[in-house]
Design a protein around this motif. Sequence first.
Motif, PDB file in Angstrom:
ATOM      1  N   ILE A   1       0.829  -1.203   0.000  1.00 21.16           N
ATOM      2  CA  ILE A   1       0.000   0.000   0.000  1.00 21.16           C
ATOM      3  C   ILE A   1       0.867   1.257   0.000  1.00 21.16           C
ATOM      4  O   ILE A   1       0.509   2.276  -0.607  1.00 21.16           O
ATOM      5  CB  ILE A   1      -1.012  -0.009   1.169  1.00 21.16           C
ATOM      6  CG1 ILE A   1      -2.098   1.056   0.942  1.00 21.16           C
ATOM      7  CG2 ILE A   1      -0.331   0.177   2.514  1.00 21.16           C
ATOM      8  CD1 ILE A   1      -3.255   0.977   1.923  1.00 21.16           C
ATOM      9  N   SER A   2       2.032   1.199   0.632  1.00 16.51           N
ATOM     10  CA  SER A   2       2.954   2.340   0.620  1.00 16.51           C
ATOM     11  C   SER A   2       3.444   2.617  -0.797  1.00 16.51           C
ATOM     12  O   SER A   2       3.569   3.781  -1.210  1.00 16.51           O
ATOM     13  CB  SER A   2       4.151   2.076   1.533  1.00 16.51           C
ATOM     14  OG  SER A   2       3.750   1.985   2.882  1.00 16.51           O
TER      15      SER A   2
ATOM     16  N   ARG B   1       0.849   4.602  -2.755  1.00 14.71           N
ATOM     17  CA  ARG B   1       0.812   6.021  -2.393  1.00 14.71           C
ATOM     18  C   ARG B   1       2.059   6.763  -2.881  1.00 14.71           C
ATOM     19  O   ARG B   1       1.980   7.936  -3.252  1.00 14.71           O
ATOM     20  CB  ARG B   1       0.633   6.160  -0.884  1.00 14.71           C
ATOM     21  CG  ARG B   1      -0.676   5.503  -0.383  1.00 14.71           C
ATOM     22  CD  ARG B   1      -1.077   6.018   0.985  1.00 14.71           C
ATOM     23  NE  ARG B   1      -2.228   5.309   1.522  1.00 14.71           N
ATOM     24  CZ  ARG B   1      -3.498   5.518   1.187  1.00 14.71           C
ATOM     25  NH1 ARG B   1      -3.785   6.427   0.272  1.00 14.71           N
ATOM     26  NH2 ARG B   1      -4.474   4.835   1.752  1.00 14.71           N
ATOM     27  N   GLU B   2       3.190   6.080  -2.888  1.00 16.35           N
ATOM     28  CA  GLU B   2       4.425   6.724  -3.342  1.00 16.35           C
ATOM     29  C   GLU B   2       4.484   6.883  -4.860  1.00 16.35           C
ATOM     30  O   GLU B   2       4.925   7.909  -5.376  1.00 16.35           O
ATOM     31  CB  GLU B   2       5.629   5.913  -2.862  1.00 16.35           C
ATOM     32  CG  GLU B   2       5.866   5.977  -1.362  1.00 16.35           C
ATOM     33  CD  GLU B   2       6.918   4.986  -0.906  1.00 16.35           C
ATOM     34  OE1 GLU B   2       7.577   4.362  -1.771  1.00 16.35           O
ATOM     35  OE2 GLU B   2       7.071   4.819   0.329  1.00 16.35           O
TER      36      GLU B   2
ATOM     37  N   CYS C   1       1.815   6.638  -7.063  1.00 13.07           N
ATOM     38  CA  CYS C   1       0.593   7.247  -7.620  1.00 13.07           C
ATOM     39  C   CYS C   1       0.339   6.782  -9.059  1.00 13.07           C
ATOM     40  O   CYS C   1       0.349   7.579  -9.997  1.00 13.07           O
ATOM     41  CB  CYS C   1       0.696   8.777  -7.567  1.00 13.07           C
ATOM     42  SG  CYS C   1      -0.858   9.631  -7.908  1.00 13.07           S
TER      43      CYS C   1
ATOM     44  N   CYS D   1      -6.979   5.634  -2.578  1.00 14.72           N
ATOM     45  CA  CYS D   1      -5.927   4.656  -2.287  1.00 14.72           C
ATOM     46  C   CYS D   1      -4.549   5.137  -2.689  1.00 14.72           C
ATOM     47  O   CYS D   1      -3.541   4.496  -2.360  1.00 14.72           O
ATOM     48  CB  CYS D   1      -6.239   3.307  -2.928  1.00 14.72           C
ATOM     49  SG  CYS D   1      -5.918   3.187  -4.704  1.00 14.72           S
ATOM     50  N   GLY D   2      -4.496   6.261  -3.408  1.00 13.62           N
ATOM     51  CA  GLY D   2      -3.203   6.816  -3.788  1.00 13.62           C
ATOM     52  C   GLY D   2      -2.927   6.782  -5.276  1.00 13.62           C
ATOM     53  O   GLY D   2      -1.872   7.231  -5.730  1.00 13.62           O
TER      54      GLY D   2
ATOM     55  N   SER E   1      -4.298   7.404  -9.478  1.00 10.80           N
ATOM     56  CA  SER E   1      -4.847   8.515 -10.255  1.00 10.80           C
ATOM     57  C   SER E   1      -5.654   7.944 -11.408  1.00 10.80           C
ATOM     58  O   SER E   1      -5.165   7.058 -12.121  1.00 10.80           O
ATOM     59  CB  SER E   1      -3.715   9.398 -10.788  1.00 10.80           C
ATOM     60  OG  SER E   1      -4.224  10.508 -11.503  1.00 10.80           O
TER      61      SER E   1
ATOM     62  N   TYR F   1      -9.047   6.060   2.156  1.00 11.90           N
ATOM     63  CA  TYR F   1      -8.222   7.278   2.130  1.00 11.90           C
ATOM     64  C   TYR F   1      -7.316   7.365   3.354  1.00 11.90           C
ATOM     65  O   TYR F   1      -6.145   7.766   3.256  1.00 11.90           O
ATOM     66  CB  TYR F   1      -9.142   8.501   2.062  1.00 11.90           C
ATOM     67  CG  TYR F   1      -8.416   9.829   2.004  1.00 11.90           C
ATOM     68  CD1 TYR F   1      -8.000  10.357   0.782  1.00 11.90           C
ATOM     69  CD2 TYR F   1      -8.160  10.555   3.159  1.00 11.90           C
ATOM     70  CE1 TYR F   1      -7.338  11.574   0.722  1.00 11.90           C
ATOM     71  CE2 TYR F   1      -7.496  11.773   3.105  1.00 11.90           C
ATOM     72  CZ  TYR F   1      -7.094  12.270   1.892  1.00 11.90           C
ATOM     73  OH  TYR F   1      -6.427  13.483   1.831  1.00 11.90           O
ATOM     74  N   ASN F   2      -7.837   6.974   4.495  1.00 12.29           N
ATOM     75  CA  ASN F   2      -7.097   7.116   5.757  1.00 12.29           C
ATOM     76  C   ASN F   2      -6.290   5.876   6.140  1.00 12.29           C
ATOM     77  O   ASN F   2      -5.549   5.900   7.131  1.00 12.29           O
ATOM     78  CB  ASN F   2      -8.068   7.448   6.892  1.00 12.29           C
ATOM     79  CG  ASN F   2      -8.627   8.850   6.776  1.00 12.29           C
ATOM     80  OD1 ASN F   2      -7.882   9.834   6.782  1.00 12.29           O
ATOM     81  ND2 ASN F   2      -9.940   8.963   6.642  1.00 12.29           N
TER      82      ASN F   2
ATOM     83  N   ASP G   1      -3.447   3.222   6.435  1.00  7.98           N
ATOM     84  CA  ASP G   1      -2.000   3.128   6.237  1.00  7.98           C
ATOM     85  C   ASP G   1      -1.568   1.671   6.329  1.00  7.98           C
ATOM     86  O   ASP G   1      -2.370   0.765   6.594  1.00  7.98           O
ATOM     87  CB  ASP G   1      -1.235   3.999   7.238  1.00  7.98           C
ATOM     88  CG  ASP G   1      -1.507   3.641   8.698  1.00  7.98           C
ATOM     89  OD1 ASP G   1      -1.981   2.513   8.969  1.00  7.98           O
ATOM     90  OD2 ASP G   1      -1.252   4.485   9.576  1.00  7.98           O
TER      91      ASP G   1
END
Length: 273
Positions: free
Chosen positions: A6-7, A10-11, A13, A35-36, A38, A257-258, A260
């Motif tokens: 998941i990181s 987000r990193e 995108c 989720c990070g 586009s 969204y929240n 981690d």
Amino acid sequence: MFSKIISNVREKCPLIHNITNYVTVNDVANVLLACGGSPIMSDDEGEVEEITSICAGLNINIGTLNKNTIPSMFLAGLKANQLGHKVLLDPVGAGASKLRTDTAIDLIKKVKFDVIRGNISEIKTLALGSGTTKGVDADVSDAVTEENLEKSISFVKDFAGKMGCVIAITGKIDLVADANSCYVIRNGRAEMGKITGTGCQLSAMTAAFITANPDNILEAAAAAVCAMGLAGEIAWSKMQAGEGNSSYRNRIIDAIYNMDGKELESGAKYEIR
């Protein structure tokens, strides 16, 4: 493992091209952002190859097929294959009509998919070449249960091996498998079935997860399935008196969204078989 997956989303995108159905297109875009990833939505055959070329992943959802979008799915899928992009198929309603069934089967013959995600009836339709669904929902007689779990695991591994990809079957018990291993996942809430589009959202999110983690397709797909189910649990725990399925939908997206890596790792409920 899930924390890193998941990181990475987000990193990195990842930009995901979605040829999806118009019932849930807004929720699909929003969950990708949550989720990070586009989102880009494009389904005209005059531009889908060009749009696919600038994206990193492709999500094909057959929920609202028509004569204009079917050629676009093949054009985009073949272009994505040519470019080495990750591609996911959501065969919504396969088995409900000849058009859906024939289109889905033709797609898996001509386009190489990294993940195929659907309910058990849709996946059985692809595996057998025909089947039945309750509209776009799984036939109750097909449900994955504790009683038929071993047989279901064997089926999904076998089909994954034949297709050379990851197969994700979602329902009360989720199965995410390649030819050798199967994640048996027990996250989620029954109330998620009262919201139109949680499956469509999951497919888009899975496309983002596998695109951001190209060397760990099985684990990335399993992480996405766990994340969506966990979001359903978190969202339900925050429901207030007087709220219904519309509020629940929004709370699920907020939970994604929240979320981690730590929350996903601690909340994921799975075993590997």
